[in-house]
Scaffold this active site. Structure first.
Site, PDB file in Angstrom:
ATOM      1  N   ARG A 193     -11.445   2.547  11.156  1.00  0.00           N
ATOM      2  CA  ARG A 193     -12.576   2.365  10.236  1.00  0.00           C
ATOM      3  C   ARG A 193     -12.982   0.906  10.246  1.00  0.00           C
ATOM      4  NH1 ARG A 193     -10.553   2.445   5.401  1.00  0.00           N
ATOM      5  NH2 ARG A 193     -11.303   0.360   4.911  1.00  0.00           N
TER       6      ARG A 193
ATOM      7  N   GLU B   3       0.821  -1.214   0.000  1.00  0.00           N
ATOM      8  CA  GLU B   3       0.000   0.000   0.000  1.00  0.00           C
ATOM      9  C   GLU B   3       0.859   1.271   0.000  1.00  0.00           C
ATOM     10  OE1 GLU B   3      -3.500  -0.422   2.745  1.00  0.00           O
ATOM     11  OE2 GLU B   3      -2.470  -2.288   3.237  1.00  0.00           O
TER      12      GLU B   3
ATOM     13  N   ASN C 296      -9.755  -1.309  10.585  1.00  0.00           N
ATOM     14  CA  ASN C 296      -8.527  -0.710  10.064  1.00  0.00           C
ATOM     15  C   ASN C 296      -8.048   0.365  11.035  1.00  0.00           C
ATOM     16  OD1 ASN C 296      -8.552  -1.753   7.037  1.00  0.00           O
ATOM     17  ND2 ASN C 296     -10.637  -1.159   7.570  1.00  0.00           N
TER      18      ASN C 296
ATOM     19  N   GLU D 166     -13.725  -6.308   9.392  1.00  0.00           N
ATOM     20  CA  GLU D 166     -12.398  -6.012   9.922  1.00  0.00           C
ATOM     21  C   GLU D 166     -12.354  -4.579  10.406  1.00  0.00           C
ATOM     22  OE1 GLU D 166      -9.141  -5.206   6.951  1.00  0.00           O
ATOM     23  OE2 GLU D 166     -10.525  -6.255   5.623  1.00  0.00           O
TER      24      GLU D 166
ATOM     25  N   TYR E 275      -9.017   2.697  -4.475  1.00  0.00           N
ATOM     26  CA  TYR E 275      -8.076   3.788  -4.688  1.00  0.00           C
ATOM     27  C   TYR E 275      -8.001   4.274  -6.131  1.00  0.00           C
ATOM     28  CZ  TYR E 275      -6.734   2.609   0.028  1.00  0.00           C
ATOM     29  OH  TYR E 275      -6.757   2.375   1.379  1.00  0.00           O
TER      30      TYR E 275
ATOM     31  N   ASP F 299     -15.273  -2.083   8.616  1.00  0.00           N
ATOM     32  CA  ASP F 299     -15.954  -2.459   7.375  1.00  0.00           C
ATOM     33  C   ASP F 299     -16.996  -3.532   7.658  1.00  0.00           C
ATOM     34  OD1 ASP F 299     -14.294  -0.702   6.036  1.00  0.00           O
ATOM     35  OD2 ASP F 299     -12.827  -2.244   5.521  1.00  0.00           O
TER      36      ASP F 299
ATOM     37  N   GLY G 231      -7.061   5.245   5.370  1.00  0.00           N
ATOM     38  CA  GLY G 231      -6.496   6.172   4.410  1.00  0.00           C
ATOM     39  C   GLY G 231      -6.882   7.615   4.657  1.00  0.00           C
TER      40      GLY G 231
ATOM     41  N   SER H 157      -6.846  -3.193   3.413  1.00  0.00           N
ATOM     42  CA  SER H 157      -7.264  -2.583   2.136  1.00  0.00           C
ATOM     43  C   SER H 157      -7.671  -3.596   1.074  1.00  0.00           C
ATOM     44  CB  SER H 157      -6.158  -1.677   1.586  1.00  0.00           C
ATOM     45  OG  SER H 157      -6.130  -0.473   2.293  1.00  0.00           O
TER      46      SER H 157
END
Length: 318
Positions: A263, A27, A283, A281, A224, A265, A287, A154
């Site tokens: 964050r 990433e 994070n 999950e 992205y 998901d 980002g 990601s």
């Protein structure tokens, strides 16, 4: 929202901030974009001493030379998201944004995350760890299912295995997929329905975004690449479902011990109501690019990108 997500009033803008970014994970490019955005925002808000540092193997020596008052951790993936960099910064006595060593090490491991969150009442899909080599003999669970690396973020290396997929039954040894790149994978039942996400800043959930990829599913490329995914923010979901997701995200942030921004998901099977809601999950280094979800949700709550960056730094300094 006020200051409940970590106030930035009274922060000394003459402090030396090093924005740590880049590195060598899958990433890297996203991290560089996040880091540049953070540095630009700080300078625009009058911070007089901002340094960007593209992390290489001599990162400890570079940090010792730069002597930052605080590091803004804009790294994504390993080693910036798995506790490695956090441990180094702890040893050096340098304060930094986002979660600490223990939280980072647990949250990037999807199986360890389940071991903490499921007993705390956060619903997650049942899963099993499989050796990739065994996939060439038989499916680990009934199709459709999801295969994902245990320690990546990601949506890197995620495959959805369906009855109609071109992976074959069993999966072909020469077929491209995460089994060719990772020795161990997490297999989970595929949850049909909606892809949703909730950002948490300073312990408070911001709102719910639905992610609608133009093609396929919400993978790394969809996340992205501009125009590949529609963000519906706030999501058009029933109020009770949105409230349940925001509660689960805040609980996950708290139970894991996250700091700054996280964050979570989700997948939601709308035919099952709240029982069809699953956290996938968490994070801990979400980002901060122009396409990223945390800044988008912050904006929805009246927090500008620059204010968000300052809030994360303020919490790191508490």
């Amino acid at each position: 929202m006020g200051d409940s997500a970590g106030g930035s009033e009274g922060v000394n803008r003459d402090m030396h901030v090093v924005v740590l970014m880049g590195g060598w994970s899958s990433e890297r490019d996203v991290s560089l974009t996040s880091g540049r955005g953070v540095a630009d925002a700080l300078r625009e808000r009058g911070w007089s001493n901002v340094t960007t540092l593209d992390m290489e193997r001599d990162v400890a020596a570079k940090l010792a030379e730069l002597r930052p008052d605080v590091v803004f951790n804009a790294l994504h993936g390993t080693p910036g998201e798995d506790g490695t960099v956090q441990g180094m910064l702890d040893l050096m006595g340098i304060r930094y944004t986002h979660s600490g060593l223990t939280t980072s090490a647990i949250a990037i491991d999807k199986e360890l995350t389940k071991l903490l969150l499921v007993p705390a009442g956060v619903r997650m899909p049942a899963g099993t760890i499989v050796d990739s080599e065994t996939l060439y003999d038989a499916d680990p669970i009934a199709r459709p299912y999801v295969l994902k690396p245990v320690n990546e973020g990601s949506s890197v290396g995620v495959a959805i295995v369906t009855q109609e997929s071109n992976y074959g039954s069993p999966i072909g040894r020469e077929t491209e997929g995460p089994w060719k790149h990772f020795d161990r994978l997490l297999a989970e039942p595929f949850v049909r329905g909606h892809e949703l996400t909730v950002a948490v800043v300073g312990g408070e959930s911001l709102c719910v975004t639905e992610l609608k990829p133009r093609t396929g599913f919400y993978d790394y490329e969809s996340k992205y690449t501009d125009g590949m995914t529609e963000h519906v923010c706030p999501a058009d979901v029933p109020a009770d479902i949105a409230a349940a997701m925001m509660r689960m995200a805040a609980d996950a942030h708290r139970v894991l011990g996250c700091k700054g921004a996280s964050r979570s998901d989700f997948r939601w099977d709308d035919e099952q109501g709240e029982d069809g809601l699953y956290l996938l999950e968490v994070n801990t280094q979400p980002g901060m690019t122009p396409l990223s979800l945390v800044p988008e949700q912050a904006k929805q709550r009246g927090i500008s990108y620059g204010e968000l960056v300052e809030k994360l730094i303020a919490e790191a300094l508490e």
